[in-house]
Write a protein that holds these residues in place. Structure first.
Motif, short mmCIF file in Angstrom:
data_model
loop_
_atom_site.label_atom_id
_atom_site.label_comp_id
_atom_site.label_asym_id
_atom_site.label_seq_id
_atom_site.Cartn_x
_atom_site.Cartn_y
_atom_site.Cartn_z
N ALA A 1 0.75 -1.13 -0.03
CA ALA A 1 0.09 0.05 -0.12
C ALA A 1 0.91 1.12 -0.03
O ALA A 1 0.57 2.21 -0.40
N ASP A 2 1.76 1.36 0.83
CA ASP A 2 2.88 2.33 0.85
C ASP A 2 3.72 2.52 -0.78
O ASP A 2 3.59 3.74 -1.17
N MET A 3 3.80 1.25 -1.41
CA MET A 3 4.23 1.64 -2.75
C MET A 3 3.25 2.12 -3.59
O MET A 3 3.75 2.79 -4.67
N ALA A 4 2.00 1.42 -3.54
CA ALA A 4 1.02 2.09 -4.40
C ALA A 4 0.74 3.70 -4.35
O ALA A 4 0.62 4.27 -5.29
N ARG A 5 0.80 3.87 -3.04
CA ARG A 5 0.59 5.47 -2.95
C ARG A 5 1.65 6.38 -3.44
O ARG A 5 1.59 7.40 -4.21
N ALA A 6 3.08 5.87 -3.40
CA ALA A 6 4.13 6.39 -3.88
C ALA A 6 4.13 6.33 -5.38
O ALA A 6 4.60 7.44 -5.87
N LEU A 7 3.67 5.43 -5.84
CA LEU A 7 3.43 5.42 -7.26
C LEU A 7 2.57 6.62 -7.85
O LEU A 7 2.68 7.22 -8.97
N ARG A 8 1.31 6.80 -7.41
CA ARG A 8 0.57 7.79 -7.38
C ARG A 8 1.03 9.21 -7.24
O ARG A 8 0.70 10.14 -8.14
N THR A 9 2.02 9.32 -6.25
CA THR A 9 2.21 10.70 -6.02
C THR A 9 3.70 10.83 -6.31
O THR A 9 4.18 12.24 -6.82
N GLY A 10 4.64 9.91 -7.01
CA GLY A 10 5.73 9.82 -7.68
C GLY A 10 6.91 9.93 -6.43
O GLY A 10 8.14 10.46 -6.73
N GLU A 11 6.56 9.71 -5.17
CA GLU A 11 7.53 9.70 -4.21
C GLU A 11 8.37 8.31 -4.23
O GLU A 11 7.79 7.51 -4.89
N PRO A 12 9.24 8.33 -3.66
CA PRO A 12 9.99 7.06 -3.30
C PRO A 12 9.16 6.28 -2.28
O PRO A 12 8.47 6.65 -1.25
N HIS A 13 8.97 4.99 -2.50
CA HIS A 13 8.58 4.00 -1.72
C HIS A 13 9.48 3.40 -0.54
O HIS A 13 10.67 3.36 -0.90
N ARG A 14 8.87 3.04 0.44
CA ARG A 14 9.94 2.93 1.55
C ARG A 14 10.39 1.39 1.67
O ARG A 14 11.86 1.36 1.86
N ALA A 15 9.71 0.50 1.39
CA ALA A 15 10.10 -0.91 1.42
C ALA A 15 10.47 -1.44 -0.04
O ALA A 15 10.04 -2.23 -0.97
N SER A 16 11.65 -0.71 -0.47
CA SER A 16 12.03 -0.54 -1.70
C SER A 16 13.15 -1.78 -2.19
O SER A 16 13.84 -2.58 -1.54
N GLY A 17 13.24 -2.09 -3.61
CA GLY A 17 14.13 -3.06 -4.00
C GLY A 17 15.44 -2.51 -3.68
O GLY A 17 16.46 -3.47 -3.35
N GLU A 18 15.67 -1.28 -3.84
CA GLU A 18 17.17 -0.94 -3.52
C GLU A 18 17.63 -1.12 -1.97
O GLU A 18 18.53 -1.69 -1.73
N LEU A 19 16.62 -0.91 -1.28
CA LEU A 19 16.81 -1.34 0.32
C LEU A 19 17.09 -2.91 0.54
O LEU A 19 17.85 -3.36 1.22
N ALA A 20 16.17 -3.54 -0.08
CA ALA A 20 16.27 -5.06 -0.04
C ALA A 20 17.69 -5.68 -0.66
O ALA A 20 18.02 -6.56 0.11
#
Length: 367
Positions: free
Chosen positions: A307-326
């Motif tokens: 859900a955090d990623m879905a919101r970030a997609l709509r707003t253009g912000e970075p998502h927190r549980a990211s592939g880069e972090l993983a």
């Protein structure tokens, strides 16, 4: 204006899918519309129980026009292949941990997604709950001064005591570091920032183990990986984290995570959970004192990262549980095991920007 909704399809309908379906059904901004599995009958069982969800093959799900995010809940060995199929079909993808079995599998995924303006997200999203995020707020406020040290302990006598088929925990890709390490290191990076260098030692108390439960009780199997790993993570900030992860400890009165600063110490709850009590000690208050909730998604469960990623997609912000972090977490964990095997300190090649904090009172739709 109506609520914006991002439509999601799930690949893999094992046990964990029930938890995701339950929590995603309660979250704003996401709508599960399809489930897929190599065993179509398993997917159909879920669809029969949820009229708004259809059952498909994985290939049909990747090709579906109404799905924006594919949630990958397959077994770890299939994570990279499913991720690759999803992004090749033009879909964003969010998966259970680990991102892939190793760095060699994971790196091409991130490069392909970045080149095609697609996002990859990855569990654990436990760090977005009130437990780790309250600890993050305490650190960011300066309540313990400058963090300079931390400890992280994960000890158990072994999964063969309860799991009817535990061999995979003791084979390459298993072991305590790669099994539970993603929760701990993701939390530590959230709290203290990326890791630049690791030093580790490892051993194994037993060369063979015996299954204690289920139809195969009494079966003896070989231990192929280190089962007791300890060492130090050096953070870019200068903080040093002492780590102990073991399948060789019968019982231990050890804290999950503690962070120590120039003006106090902080007790962080189990990173495998979303909430839990945060406590602090300062020069003025010499006894452990509970900290009021100060950040994080309240009442969070598996899937809040989607859900955090879905919101970030709509707003253009970075998502927190990211592939880069993983990927950085996977790099740290692999480097930690490699350091023990090679008997030398190792630099961590990757880095990552510390994810944005989750403010107090936030929901995945608004923050």
């Amino acid at each position: 204006m109506g609520e914006q909704v991002t439509r999601v399809g799930i690949v893999g309908t094992g046990v964990i899918s029930g938890t995701y379906l339950d929590h995603l059904g309660k979250l704003p901004g996401v709508d599960v519309v399809a489930v897929a599995d190599l065993d179509l009958a398993r997917a159909q069982t879920i669809a029969d129980q949820n009229p708004a969800i259809r059952a498909t093959s994985p290939e049909e799900l990747y090709a579906a026009d109404d799905i924006e995010i594919v949630v990958n809940l397959t077994i770890p060995a299939a994570h990279a292949a499913v991720h690759q199929a999803a992004v090749a079909a033009g879909k964003h993808v969010y998966g259970e941990k680990p991102l892939a079995m190793d760095r060699a599998e994971a790196e091409p995924l991130l490069k392909y997604a970045a080149a095609n303006d697609l996002r990859i997200g990855c569990a654990p999203d436990t760090v977005l709950g009130t437990g780790t995020q309250t600890a993050r707020a305490v650190i960011d406020r300066g309540d313990i001064g400058t963090p300079h040290a931390a400890t992280a302990f994960m000890v158990t006598p072994g999964h063969e005591l309860w799991h009817p088929a535990p061999e995979f925990y003791y084979q390459p890709g298993g072991g305590p570091v790669l099994d539970m390490g993603p929760y701990y290191v993701t939390s530590l990076v959230t709290l203290l920032g990326p890791v630049v260098r690791v030093t580790a030692r490892a051993g194994r108390a037993k060369q063979q183990r015996t299954i204690h439960t289920g139809p195969r009780a009494g079966t003896v199997f070989d231990v192929e990986v280190p089962t007791h790993v300890t060492g130090v993570l050096e953070h870019e900030s200068g903080a040093l984290t002492t780590v102990l992860m073991s399948f060789d400890v019968w019982a231990g009165r050890l804290p999950r995570i503690e962070v120590h600063g120039t003006d106090g110490s902080l007790s962080v709850p189990d990173p495998n959970g979303f909430d839990g009590t945060v406590e602090i000690v300062t020069p003025e208050q010499r006894e452990w004192t509970e900290v009021p909730v100060a950040g994080g998604y309240a009442g969070a469960g598996r899937g809040v990262g989607v859900a955090d990623m879905a919101r970030a997609l709509r707003t253009g912000e970075p998502h927190r549980a990211s592939g880069e972090l993983a990927y950085h977490v996977l790099d740290v964990l692999e480097s930690f095991v490699d350091s023990a095997v090679q008997d030398q300190p190792l630099d961590v090649a990757s880095t990552v920007t510390r994810p944005a904090a989750v403010p107090l009172g936030a929901s995945p739709e608004t923050a």
